[in-house]
Motif scaffolding. Structure first.
Motif, PDB file in Angstrom:
ATOM      1  N   ILE A 298     -12.633  11.585 -15.552  1.00  0.00           N
ATOM      2  CA  ILE A 298     -12.100  12.000 -14.298  1.00  0.00           C
ATOM      3  C   ILE A 298     -12.321  10.812 -13.163  1.00  0.00           C
ATOM      4  CG2 ILE A 298     -12.530  13.751 -12.490  1.00  0.00           C
ATOM      5  CD1 ILE A 298     -13.278  15.583 -14.745  1.00  0.00           C
ATOM      6  N   PRO A 299     -13.457  10.091 -12.837  1.00  0.00           N
ATOM      7  CA  PRO A 299     -13.660   9.299 -11.999  1.00  0.00           C
ATOM      8  C   PRO A 299     -12.622   7.908 -12.024  1.00  0.00           C
ATOM      9  CG  PRO A 299     -15.612   9.442 -13.030  1.00  0.00           C
ATOM     10  CD  PRO A 299     -14.858  10.687 -13.425  1.00  0.00           C
ATOM     11  N   PHE A 300     -12.345   7.849 -13.399  1.00  0.00           N
ATOM     12  CA  PHE A 300     -11.813   6.656 -13.757  1.00  0.00           C
ATOM     13  C   PHE A 300     -10.077   6.917 -13.151  1.00  0.00           C
ATOM     14  CE2 PHE A 300     -14.428   5.006 -17.274  1.00  0.00           C
ATOM     15  CZ  PHE A 300     -15.446   4.635 -16.227  1.00  0.00           C
ATOM     16  N   LEU A 301      -9.584   8.137 -13.564  1.00  0.00           N
ATOM     17  CA  LEU A 301      -8.450   8.428 -12.900  1.00  0.00           C
ATOM     18  C   LEU A 301      -8.382   8.418 -11.343  1.00  0.00           C
ATOM     19  CD1 LEU A 301      -7.374  11.169 -15.465  1.00  0.00           C
ATOM     20  CD2 LEU A 301      -6.483   8.910 -15.210  1.00  0.00           C
ATOM     21  N   LEU A 302      -9.303   8.901 -10.881  1.00  0.00           N
ATOM     22  CA  LEU A 302      -9.453   8.792  -9.310  1.00  0.00           C
ATOM     23  C   LEU A 302      -9.333   7.282  -8.972  1.00  0.00           C
ATOM     24  CD1 LEU A 302     -12.044  11.564  -8.328  1.00  0.00           C
ATOM     25  CD2 LEU A 302      -9.719  11.621  -7.574  1.00  0.00           C
ATOM     26  N   LEU A 303     -10.324   6.583  -9.581  1.00  0.00           N
ATOM     27  CA  LEU A 303     -10.091   5.142  -9.386  1.00  0.00           C
ATOM     28  C   LEU A 303      -8.690   4.280  -9.449  1.00  0.00           C
ATOM     29  CD1 LEU A 303     -12.404   2.732  -8.843  1.00  0.00           C
ATOM     30  CD2 LEU A 303     -11.976   2.426 -11.229  1.00  0.00           C
ATOM     31  N   PHE A 304      -7.982   4.992 -10.564  1.00  0.00           N
ATOM     32  CA  PHE A 304      -6.658   4.451 -10.360  1.00  0.00           C
ATOM     33  C   PHE A 304      -5.744   4.866  -9.550  1.00  0.00           C
ATOM     34  CE2 PHE A 304      -2.472   5.329 -12.450  1.00  0.00           C
ATOM     35  CZ  PHE A 304      -2.160   3.950 -12.945  1.00  0.00           C
ATOM     36  N   VAL A 305      -5.927   6.270  -9.293  1.00  0.00           N
ATOM     37  CA  VAL A 305      -4.863   6.829  -8.162  1.00  0.00           C
ATOM     38  C   VAL A 305      -5.287   6.078  -6.706  1.00  0.00           C
ATOM     39  CG1 VAL A 305      -4.565   8.974  -6.897  1.00  0.00           C
ATOM     40  CG2 VAL A 305      -4.651   8.724  -9.203  1.00  0.00           C
ATOM     41  N   SER A 306      -6.659   6.046  -6.356  1.00  0.00           N
ATOM     42  CA  SER A 306      -6.877   5.414  -5.053  1.00  0.00           C
ATOM     43  C   SER A 306      -6.554   3.777  -4.890  1.00  0.00           C
ATOM     44  CB  SER A 306      -8.541   5.662  -4.913  1.00  0.00           C
ATOM     45  OG  SER A 306      -9.177   4.792  -5.760  1.00  0.00           O
ATOM     46  N   SER A 307      -6.854   3.171  -6.058  1.00  0.00           N
ATOM     47  CA  SER A 307      -6.668   1.679  -5.966  1.00  0.00           C
ATOM     48  C   SER A 307      -5.351   1.206  -6.085  1.00  0.00           C
ATOM     49  CB  SER A 307      -7.394   0.768  -6.912  1.00  0.00           C
ATOM     50  OG  SER A 307      -7.171   1.447  -8.225  1.00  0.00           O
ATOM     51  N   SER A 308      -4.479   2.380  -6.787  1.00  0.00           N
ATOM     52  CA  SER A 308      -3.038   1.767  -6.797  1.00  0.00           C
ATOM     53  C   SER A 308      -2.330   2.406  -5.586  1.00  0.00           C
ATOM     54  CB  SER A 308      -2.320   2.308  -7.810  1.00  0.00           C
ATOM     55  OG  SER A 308      -2.606   3.766  -8.204  1.00  0.00           O
ATOM     56  N   SER A 309      -2.600   3.611  -5.113  1.00  0.00           N
ATOM     57  CA  SER A 309      -2.075   4.409  -4.079  1.00  0.00           C
ATOM     58  C   SER A 309      -2.316   3.324  -2.623  1.00  0.00           C
ATOM     59  CB  SER A 309      -2.476   5.713  -3.700  1.00  0.00           C
ATOM     60  OG  SER A 309      -3.844   5.607  -3.295  1.00  0.00           O
ATOM     61  N   SER A 310      -3.315   2.947  -2.425  1.00  0.00           N
ATOM     62  CA  SER A 310      -3.406   2.146  -1.030  1.00  0.00           C
ATOM     63  C   SER A 310      -2.492   0.955  -1.085  1.00  0.00           C
ATOM     64  CB  SER A 310      -5.004   1.630  -0.844  1.00  0.00           C
ATOM     65  OG  SER A 310      -5.345   0.968  -1.975  1.00  0.00           O
ATOM     66  N   MET A 311      -2.319   0.316  -2.312  1.00  0.00           N
ATOM     67  CA  MET A 311      -1.467  -0.630  -2.408  1.00  0.00           C
ATOM     68  C   MET A 311      -0.012  -0.241  -2.371  1.00  0.00           C
ATOM     69  SD  MET A 311      -0.853  -3.964  -2.296  1.00  0.00           S
ATOM     70  CE  MET A 311      -2.044  -5.065  -2.859  1.00  0.00           C
ATOM     71  N   ILE A 312       0.396   0.733  -3.009  1.00  0.00           N
ATOM     72  CA  ILE A 312       1.425   1.288  -2.811  1.00  0.00           C
ATOM     73  C   ILE A 312       2.237   1.780  -1.582  1.00  0.00           C
ATOM     74  CG2 ILE A 312       3.158   3.410  -3.615  1.00  0.00           C
ATOM     75  CD1 ILE A 312       1.563   3.194  -6.334  1.00  0.00           C
ATOM     76  N   PHE A 313       1.300   2.364  -0.811  1.00  0.00           N
ATOM     77  CA  PHE A 313       1.386   2.744   0.597  1.00  0.00           C
ATOM     78  C   PHE A 313       1.484   1.871   1.497  1.00  0.00           C
ATOM     79  CE2 PHE A 313      -0.069   7.368  -0.778  1.00  0.00           C
ATOM     80  CZ  PHE A 313       1.050   7.772  -1.256  1.00  0.00           C
ATOM     81  N   PHE A 314       0.758   1.039   1.504  1.00  0.00           N
ATOM     82  CA  PHE A 314       0.684   0.069   2.687  1.00  0.00           C
ATOM     83  C   PHE A 314       0.790  -1.464   2.601  1.00  0.00           C
ATOM     84  CE2 PHE A 314      -2.630   3.354   2.915  1.00  0.00           C
ATOM     85  CZ  PHE A 314      -2.087   3.978   3.983  1.00  0.00           C
ATOM     86  N   GLY A 315       1.251  -1.792   1.160  1.00  0.00           N
ATOM     87  CA  GLY A 315       1.571  -3.237   0.973  1.00  0.00           C
ATOM     88  C   GLY A 315       2.781  -3.837   1.558  1.00  0.00           C
ATOM     89  N   GLN A 316       2.824  -4.816   1.315  1.00  0.00           N
ATOM     90  CA  GLN A 316       4.013  -5.661   1.861  1.00  0.00           C
ATOM     91  C   GLN A 316       5.066  -5.562   0.773  1.00  0.00           C
ATOM     92  OE1 GLN A 316       3.710  -8.620   4.830  1.00  0.00           O
ATOM     93  NE2 GLN A 316       2.538  -6.844   5.605  1.00  0.00           N
ATOM     94  N   GLY A 317       6.416  -5.953   1.270  1.00  0.00           N
ATOM     95  CA  GLY A 317       7.457  -5.991   0.528  1.00  0.00           C
ATOM     96  C   GLY A 317       8.826  -5.991   1.255  1.00  0.00           C
ATOM     97  N   THR A 318       9.791  -6.323   0.466  1.00  0.00           N
ATOM     98  CA  THR A 318      11.331  -6.497   0.996  1.00  0.00           C
ATOM     99  C   THR A 318      12.214  -5.416   0.894  1.00  0.00           C
ATOM    100  OG1 THR A 318      11.778  -7.977  -0.647  1.00  0.00           O
ATOM    101  CG2 THR A 318      11.279  -8.847   1.598  1.00  0.00           C
ATOM    102  N   THR A 319      12.049  -4.912  -0.385  1.00  0.00           N
ATOM    103  CA  THR A 319      13.055  -3.657  -0.648  1.00  0.00           C
ATOM    104  C   THR A 319      12.373  -2.463  -0.374  1.00  0.00           C
ATOM    105  OG1 THR A 319      13.262  -5.313  -2.635  1.00  0.00           O
ATOM    106  CG2 THR A 319      14.810  -3.314  -2.480  1.00  0.00           C
ATOM    107  N   THR A 320      12.860  -1.894   0.834  1.00  0.00           N
ATOM    108  CA  THR A 320      12.178  -0.657   1.163  1.00  0.00           C
ATOM    109  C   THR A 320      12.731   0.482   0.384  1.00  0.00           C
ATOM    110  OG1 THR A 320      11.966  -1.403   3.284  1.00  0.00           O
ATOM    111  CG2 THR A 320      11.760   0.908   3.107  1.00  0.00           C
ATOM    112  N   TRP A 321      11.791   1.368  -0.271  1.00  0.00           N
ATOM    113  CA  TRP A 321      12.113   2.808  -0.945  1.00  0.00           C
ATOM    114  C   TRP A 321      12.059   3.703   0.161  1.00  0.00           C
ATOM    115  CZ3 TRP A 321       9.885   2.589  -6.452  1.00  0.00           C
ATOM    116  CH2 TRP A 321      10.391   1.489  -7.227  1.00  0.00           C
TER     117      TRP A 321
END
Lengths: 266, 475
Positions: free
Chosen positions: A67-90
């Motif tokens: 359970i905590p590992f899935l949380l870790l997966f979600v939290s570490s990936s989501s912050s990068m997904i939501f706030f990361g830099q990039g050029t092709t906006t979805w």
């Protein structure tokens, strides 16, 4: 108080603990050099299979630990997904800005974190501390003074947990008035840390004297557990090497994402 | 001479006086010597000097004209939880063999041999030490020390923290050790050892040797000294002037318990279907280690999760807060209950009115006025215990719950505490006390509950010592 878990011994338990420790450190390092999200996604299968089938612990326990590992997966990936830099906006909404690049980079980081966590879990679930310290003194020449002190310290931990319970009860019965705000922090430190530490320091000192009285010294000694390299260590290396090769090939030949390198491509 | 010191002087850092001033003690091979003295007279320190632990492992400033410390010594300590460094029985035994550099192939056999010597039999000695009883742990400690093949065996109150059962087992184990084993013993529970030792060395409270002779001589000529210094001796309970106050049993019930169950998680630790407790009763709760005695007190106090009813003065208790107003509770380790930095503040902590007056009166009554500015941790164990009782009774509660208050104390402190409780009882306070000491049951209790496996298996009224005497005269 009982803190040990019931488990069946598997070949992962029979590996040499010191070798396991060093090898895992290299695996951690190696993970940092994978930049292709296709590869790291497949590679995650390797520790996952080990955790699921070869740690010898109960399914239920493993699921709870996941359970905590899935949380870790979600939290570490989501912050990068939501706030990361990039050029092709979805998608863009206020501060949240999801781009193709940030999405894959986020997934990549999530998988990397998951890999670290799973490897750590394998190590923790399949290594007895006592054998680890025996192996560290024998294979890596760690002075017995340190190794045996650590083993004694491991024994003190459950006693501290029990004392913490007693202390909590005693303070409840005393009816301690809780301070507000910052003072609450200093209050809990003096209320909990002082008695717990004073108990533990005294106990540690007593154990140290007891160990010396049993003629413990840092010099030449024999070992009750002889730890050697065995075929299980070879088996593990083989599993990792073959596994990584297969997963890299899969990642290159059967990619699941369009991107092949999450680093900035400019 | 197997072991000994001539003109030993020891001084602890910060102490104003020497602990020993030119102390001389010589022990011959095969002798079994008991060191007797009041708490704080330095018996344990002397034992550590004689075993070489001071100054090798414990740096304490000392000076000695001549000392003879055997090459190989074995030391059994008081605290069963603070003398092992490994988690399993076989590993702990092996630890000593490793230190002696015994080849690995011989270890398994030797481990079994030494475990046999102390009567610990396992099919496979790979057993977690944490699962052993306290008495078994001490026997394991003896086994591991025997595997050092010591010239001299030092026993530093090996049964101080054990219940009567464990104490008996440990001493029976020690008595089975080879006859020519030299032993130096410190032990408060004199009954168990006095027939076993060939020599008793008696200390006064400043660490001077009062007498050094065979047990019979000591017991016949120095009893008054032992009484004066508060040292346990066989038969002390019979001679103890307990100052029992008049019974105040007037059948007024103060607490009723119905269907009480105490839980830890989902596990029921203890249950008590019903009980009525009267004013002025002194209920002693006995039973083996781990039977659920402490859990029962914690359940009554609402510290554990409970179901069922506890009524005090007709009022039901639902939370610790409500319980605290009606019941005073003293834990086994008084240090955990201290929350301030001085004895005075400690007593004043929960009071709301007339604080200064009440605190000062209490301090005066119980001889702690001179210590009122000290940190509670700096008090002696007996004083700590007294203070924790004082802090618990802040609100004139009528029921006092005590968890093994006389554990590991010398005769003087034990009797002082018991007299203090008896004084409280005569003032109408009801006492419920967990203890292992059958003498307390006989002398002070008015009622005994025996707990076994989480249930009360016996509830009987006890005729107190005084009444028993009256009864004897009548018939």
């Amino acid at each position: 108080m009982q803190l040990t878990l019931d488990y069946n011994e598997t070949w992962l338990h029979r590996m040499n603990p010191a070798f396991k420790l060093v090898f895992f450190l290299f695996l951690f390092l190696g993970l940092l050099f994978i930049h292709n999200p296709n590869i790291i996604t497949y590679v995650t299968l390797l520790p996952l299979i080990l955790v699921a089938f070869f740690t010898g612990h109960k399914r239920k326990l493993l699921l709870i630990l996941m359970i905590p590992f899935l949380l870790l997966f979600v939290s570490s990936s989501s912050s990068m997904i939501f706030f990361g830099q990039g050029t092709t906006t979805w998608w863009k909404w206020g501060l949240i800005h999801i781009t193709e690049e940030s999405f894959y980079r986020g997934l990549h980081i999530g998988f990397r974190a998951l890999n670290f966590a799973l490897l750590g879990l394998i190590f923790a679930l399949t290594t007895r501390p006592v054998l680890l310290f025996y192996s560290l003194t024998q294979q890596l020449k760690v002075p017995p003074r340190f190794a045996y002190s650590f083993m004694a310290a491991v024994r003190i931990l459950p006693m501290m947990v029990e004392e913490f319970q007693q202390l909590k009860n005693a303070l409840l019965v005393r009816g301690v008035k809780k301070e507000k705000g910052w003072k609450r922090i200093t209050q809990s430190i003096t209320l909990y840390a002082v008695p717990l530490l004073s108990q533990s320091i005294r106990r540690a000192h007593r154990i140290a004297v007891a160990m010396e009285s049993k003629q413990f010294h840092n010099g030449k000694r024999t070992y009750y557990y002889e730890t050697r390299l065995s075929k299980f260590d070879g088996l593990f290396v083989l599993y990792i090497v073959l596994g990584v090769v297969t997963m890299v090939w899969l990642g290159l030949e059967v990619p699941t994402y369009e991107i092949t390198d999450v680093r900035n491509s400019d | 001479m197997r072991v000994g010191v001539t003109n030993l002087r020891v001084k602890y850092a910060g102490a104003s006086e020497l602990l020993f001033n030119d102390l001389t003690l010589h022990i011959e091979k095969g002798e079994k010597v008991l060191l007797l003295g009041p708490s704080g007279c330095g018996k344990s320190t002397l034992l550590q000097v004689l075993s070489g632990l001071i100054p090798a492992a414990v740096p304490v400033p000392m000076k000695v004209e001549e000392k003879m410390i055997p090459e190989s010594t074995g030391y059994v300590f008081q605290d069963p939880d603070a003398q092992f460094c490994m988690p399993y029985v076989d590993e702990e035994m092996a630890f000593v063999l490793e230190n002696r550099a015994i080849p690995r192939s011989e270890m398994k056999g030797l481990i079994n041999t030494y475990l046999d010597k102390v009567g610990l039999h396992f099919d496979d000695p790979h057993v977690e030490i944490a699962t052993l009883s306290q008495g078994m742990k001490q026997r394991l400690a003896i086994a591991s020390v025997l595997s050092l093949e010591p010239d001299v065996l030092y026993l530093d109150e090996p049964t101080a923290l054990l219940d009567p059962e464990g104490t008996k087992d440990v001493w029976e184990t020690i008595k089975k050790i080879d006859d020519d084993q030299t032993m130096v013993i410190v032990e408060h529970k004199v009954d168990h050892v006095i027939d076993f030792v060939d020599r008793v060395v008696l200390f006064d409270d400043s660490g001077t040797i009062l007498a050094d002779s065979d047990p019979e001589t000591i017991l016949s000529f120095y009893k008054h000294k032992m009484k004066e210094f508060g040292i346990w001796y066989p038969g002390i309970w019979k001679e103890h002037e307990h100052g029992l106050k008049r019974e105040t049993k007037n059948a007024l019930s103060v607490m009723t318990i119905e269907d009480l169950k105490g839980f830890k998680g989902k596990k029921c630790l203890v249950e008590l279907p019903e009980a009525v407790i009267h004013e002025g009763e002194w209920i002693v709760i006995t039973g083996e280690n781990g039977a659920g005695k402490s859990s029962l007190l914690l359940s009554i106090m609402q510290v554990l999760k409970t179901t069922g009813d506890v009524h005090v003065d007709g009022k039901a208790l639902h939370s610790i807060k409500e319980a605290r107003e009606k019941l005073a509770f003293v834990f086994q380790n008084p240090e955990f209950q201290f929350v301030t930095n001085s004895v005075y503040d400690e007593l004043a902590y929960s009071m709301s009115e007339d604080v200064q007056n009440r605190v000062t009166t209490w301090l005066q009554n119980y001889e702690l006025l001179n210590h009122q500015h000290q940190h509670p941790y700096q008090l002696s164990t007996g004083q700590k215990r007294k203070l924790s009782v004082g802090t618990a009774l802040f609100g004139n509660q009528r029921i006092l719950l005590l968890d093994e208050p006389t554990f590991g104390q010398d005769a003087k402190n034990t009797f002082k505490l018991l007299e203090y409780f008896e004084d409280l009882r005569s003032k109408g306070i009801t006492i419920m006390m967990v203890t292992h000491d059958p003498n307390i049951v006989e002398t002070y209790a008015t009622r005994e509950w025996i707990i076994s496996k989480g249930r009360r298996v016996s509830d009987r009224n006890v005729n107190r010592g005084e009444e028993a005497v009256v009864h004897a005269v009548d018939s």
